[in-house]
Design a protein around this motif. Sequence first.
Motif, PDB file in Angstrom:
ATOM      1  N   LEU A 135       0.851  -1.197   0.000  1.00  0.00           N
ATOM      2  CA  LEU A 135       0.000   0.000   0.000  1.00  0.00           C
ATOM      3  C   LEU A 135       0.883   1.242   0.000  1.00  0.00           C
ATOM      4  N   PRO A 136       1.483   1.565  -1.128  1.00  0.00           N
ATOM      5  CA  PRO A 136       2.408   2.718  -1.146  1.00  0.00           C
ATOM      6  C   PRO A 136       1.723   4.056  -0.879  1.00  0.00           C
ATOM      7  N   LEU A 137       0.444   4.199  -1.255  1.00  0.00           N
ATOM      8  CA  LEU A 137      -0.239   5.454  -0.990  1.00  0.00           C
ATOM      9  C   LEU A 137      -0.460   5.655   0.507  1.00  0.00           C
ATOM     10  N   ALA A 138      -0.728   4.569   1.220  1.00  0.00           N
ATOM     11  CA  ALA A 138      -0.866   4.670   2.674  1.00  0.00           C
ATOM     12  C   ALA A 138       0.439   5.126   3.309  1.00  0.00           C
ATOM     13  N   TRP A 139       1.558   4.719   2.729  1.00  0.00           N
ATOM     14  CA  TRP A 139       2.860   5.172   3.218  1.00  0.00           C
ATOM     15  C   TRP A 139       2.978   6.691   3.105  1.00  0.00           C
ATOM     16  N   SER A 140       2.469   7.255   2.038  1.00  0.00           N
ATOM     17  CA  SER A 140       2.512   8.713   1.879  1.00  0.00           C
ATOM     18  C   SER A 140       1.703   9.406   2.965  1.00  0.00           C
ATOM     19  N   TRP A 141       0.513   8.881   3.260  1.00  0.00           N
ATOM     20  CA  TRP A 141      -0.287   9.460   4.335  1.00  0.00           C
ATOM     21  C   TRP A 141       0.422   9.328   5.676  1.00  0.00           C
ATOM     22  N   TRP A 142       1.045   8.184   5.920  1.00  0.00           N
ATOM     23  CA  TRP A 142       1.773   7.981   7.173  1.00  0.00           C
ATOM     24  C   TRP A 142       2.900   9.003   7.325  1.00  0.00           C
ATOM     25  N   ILE A 143       3.616   9.287   6.252  1.00  0.00           N
ATOM     26  CA  ILE A 143       4.712  10.254   6.311  1.00  0.00           C
ATOM     27  C   ILE A 143       4.181  11.635   6.699  1.00  0.00           C
ATOM     28  N   VAL A 144       3.091  12.048   6.073  1.00  0.00           N
ATOM     29  CA  VAL A 144       2.535  13.375   6.358  1.00  0.00           C
ATOM     30  C   VAL A 144       2.075  13.458   7.812  1.00  0.00           C
ATOM     31  N   VAL A 145       1.346  12.449   8.278  1.00  0.00           N
ATOM     32  CA  VAL A 145       0.841  12.468   9.653  1.00  0.00           C
ATOM     33  C   VAL A 145       1.991  12.383  10.647  1.00  0.00           C
ATOM     34  N   ALA A 146       3.044  11.637  10.297  1.00  0.00           N
ATOM     35  CA  ALA A 146       4.214  11.553  11.180  1.00  0.00           C
ATOM     36  C   ALA A 146       4.881  12.912  11.337  1.00  0.00           C
ATOM     37  N   LEU A 147       4.954  13.681  10.266  1.00  0.00           N
ATOM     38  CA  LEU A 147       5.515  15.034  10.365  1.00  0.00           C
ATOM     39  C   LEU A 147       4.670  15.908  11.270  1.00  0.00           C
ATOM     40  N   MET A 156      -8.453  11.020   4.882  1.00  0.00           N
ATOM     41  CA  MET A 156      -7.126  11.523   5.212  1.00  0.00           C
ATOM     42  C   MET A 156      -6.930  12.957   4.716  1.00  0.00           C
ATOM     43  N   PHE A 157      -7.433  13.253   3.535  1.00  0.00           N
ATOM     44  CA  PHE A 157      -7.284  14.610   3.003  1.00  0.00           C
ATOM     45  C   PHE A 157      -8.016  15.618   3.887  1.00  0.00           C
ATOM     46  N   LEU A 158      -9.209  15.253   4.368  1.00  0.00           N
ATOM     47  CA  LEU A 158      -9.977  16.166   5.203  1.00  0.00           C
ATOM     48  C   LEU A 158      -9.406  16.280   6.613  1.00  0.00           C
ATOM     49  N   HIS A 159      -8.554  15.346   7.029  1.00  0.00           N
ATOM     50  CA  HIS A 159      -7.818  15.521   8.274  1.00  0.00           C
ATOM     51  C   HIS A 159      -6.647  16.488   8.099  1.00  0.00           C
ATOM     52  N   ILE A 160      -6.010  16.424   6.954  1.00  0.00           N
ATOM     53  CA  ILE A 160      -4.792  17.207   6.731  1.00  0.00           C
ATOM     54  C   ILE A 160      -5.117  18.632   6.276  1.00  0.00           C
ATOM     55  N   LEU A 161      -6.216  18.792   5.540  1.00  0.00           N
ATOM     56  CA  LEU A 161      -6.567  20.103   5.017  1.00  0.00           C
ATOM     57  C   LEU A 161      -6.696  21.180   6.100  1.00  0.00           C
ATOM     58  N   PRO A 162      -7.386  20.932   7.236  1.00  0.00           N
ATOM     59  CA  PRO A 162      -7.484  21.996   8.249  1.00  0.00           C
ATOM     60  C   PRO A 162      -6.135  22.424   8.809  1.00  0.00           C
ATOM     61  N   VAL A 163      -5.215  21.482   8.965  1.00  0.00           N
ATOM     62  CA  VAL A 163      -3.899  21.836   9.491  1.00  0.00           C
ATOM     63  C   VAL A 163      -3.177  22.768   8.528  1.00  0.00           C
ATOM     64  N   ILE A 164      -3.297  22.479   7.231  1.00  0.00           N
ATOM     65  CA  ILE A 164      -2.650  23.340   6.230  1.00  0.00           C
ATOM     66  C   ILE A 164      -3.302  24.716   6.218  1.00  0.00           C
ATOM     67  N   LEU A 165      -4.635  24.755   6.274  1.00  0.00           N
ATOM     68  CA  LEU A 165      -5.334  26.037   6.270  1.00  0.00           C
ATOM     69  C   LEU A 165      -4.973  26.879   7.488  1.00  0.00           C
ATOM     70  N   ILE A 166      -4.922  26.242   8.658  1.00  0.00           N
ATOM     71  CA  ILE A 166      -4.599  26.983   9.876  1.00  0.00           C
ATOM     72  C   ILE A 166      -3.151  27.463   9.841  1.00  0.00           C
ATOM     73  N   MET A 167      -2.278  26.685   9.203  1.00  0.00           N
ATOM     74  CA  MET A 167      -0.874  27.088   9.107  1.00  0.00           C
ATOM     75  C   MET A 167      -0.730  28.388   8.322  1.00  0.00           C
ATOM     76  N   PHE A 168      -1.507  28.535   7.249  1.00  0.00           N
ATOM     77  CA  PHE A 168      -1.427  29.749   6.433  1.00  0.00           C
ATOM     78  C   PHE A 168      -2.364  30.847   6.913  1.00  0.00           C
ATOM     79  N   PHE A 169      -3.457  30.439   7.579  1.00  0.00           N
ATOM     80  CA  PHE A 169      -4.434  31.423   8.069  1.00  0.00           C
ATOM     81  C   PHE A 169      -4.703  31.154   9.548  1.00  0.00           C
ATOM     82  N   PRO A 170      -3.766  31.494  10.429  1.00  0.00           N
ATOM     83  CA  PRO A 170      -3.946  31.167  11.862  1.00  0.00           C
ATOM     84  C   PRO A 170      -5.129  31.870  12.498  1.00  0.00           C
ATOM     85  N   HIS A 171      -5.621  32.938  11.890  1.00  0.00           N
ATOM     86  CA  HIS A 171      -6.774  33.617  12.466  1.00  0.00           C
ATOM     87  C   HIS A 171      -8.033  32.766  12.422  1.00  0.00           C
ATOM     88  N   LEU A 172      -7.996  31.625  11.701  1.00  0.00           N
ATOM     89  CA  LEU A 172      -9.152  30.738  11.672  1.00  0.00           C
ATOM     90  C   LEU A 172      -9.476  30.198  13.064  1.00  0.00           C
TER      91      LEU A 172
END
Length: 455
Positions: A350-362, A435-451
């Motif tokens: 499951l190589p795509l799952a590995w990509s998600w694991w890397i992002v969540v690990a970071l 997984m995308f909907l878990h990661i999307l808020p973190v990215i949005l808050i990183m660029f727009f912390p006023h959220l």
Amino acid sequence: MMMVMTAWLSTCITAAFTPKKYLWSAATLHSFLATLFSLAWFYYHNFSFSDDFFTIDNISGPLIMLTCWLFPLTMLASQSKLNLEPVNRQRMYIANGIFLQLTTLLAFSVSDMMLFFIFFEASLIPTLIVITRWGIQGRRLEAGMYLTFYTMSGAIPLIICLLKLYVFQNILLPSIMMFMPNSVITITFPGLFWATYNMAFLVKMPLYCLHLWLPKAHVEAPIAGSMVLAGTLLKLGGYGMIRMSAFLPDSTTNETMFFMMVAIFGILSTSFMCLRQTDLKSLIAMSSISHMNLVVAAILVHTPWSYSGAMVIMIAHGLTSSAMFCLANMSYERTNTRAMIILRGMILILPLAWSWWIVVALYNIAMPPLINFTGEFLIMTSLFNWSHFMFLLVMLNLIFTTAYTLYVLWAIQRGPVPQHIKSLQPINTRENIIMFLHILPVILIMFFPHLIMFS
């Protein structure tokens, strides 16, 4: 605010009357619409809504957003297993999830602390039902008993203190009590007084030594139970401690030094224990205990920066830990095991799952410039200003967190592939959306912390 509650209650109609063929798709779509409506309503009022029963402010607003965002994700994550059950049980599962969502939202939004206590404890009922009825292991009743007795034991001193405080102040509204001339309570033992008021919240977070219920509950719970536990229910403890600080006299860290030492020891010991876990869900549960003890330490420091760091860590941890449990569930649904020694070699299958694991690990190791790093930076700065020695102790947690995160990646992704799992179903679209909907808020808050950090 009643419009928001009505929007969530309307999902019960969808769960009750939708035909079986469209039950999960309709319930998930309806929950997404309720989430979007709720977020739009909160932003329209700029998170400053207040009336006789509800209060939305800088403390409760981000946690309400997190609660609304995670509920439709639990609906997405639960479909594959529950589709095999009779339709009436599926409807009951969705209705129980809606009840849990409503009790959590009400706990975060009510203005009176007695109402907060009622909904705080009411969230135990649907959580207990999820674990004991839809748990996936044979010891789910034991996990339910642990959860019940720990929660109720912490609730007894809290309800007594709230009743005593009501007799003393004749009101339990934090916004009004801060301006009352006789709001300071004269006490003889401030440390014991603080512990009595906050015991229920320390159990819920949980503080080290009060944490034994959490690994059991996570291991036995279905995926939705683990997501809600890690994502929102643990945050009720931190929210309660911050809210209760308006009622209590300002305590110095010397008066609560015992709890600070326990929290710091818990941060280090649970991170170290993650290095010797063999069960994937148990490891993620232990990591949650470490992060929540860091929040306890931040609240005990009692500075504006530490409170801001605690809020950011709670939001970041709610998204990160929920994503980690989803990834663990992906492997479990395909192999029917959580033993990491059996899950090795997944990168080849499951190589795509590995990509998600890397992002969540970071996210888990708080890599800059993620909001996880921002929260830890604020807390570490506050600890450094309070005590250089305690700061150096907590800094060791960064090493341990990185170590067990790399240990997870190495144990379940690298190595030879076991013979019995060479043929597995690939990651499907539904899981990628989760997984995308878990990661999307973190990215949005990183660029727009006023959220989440609005004025």
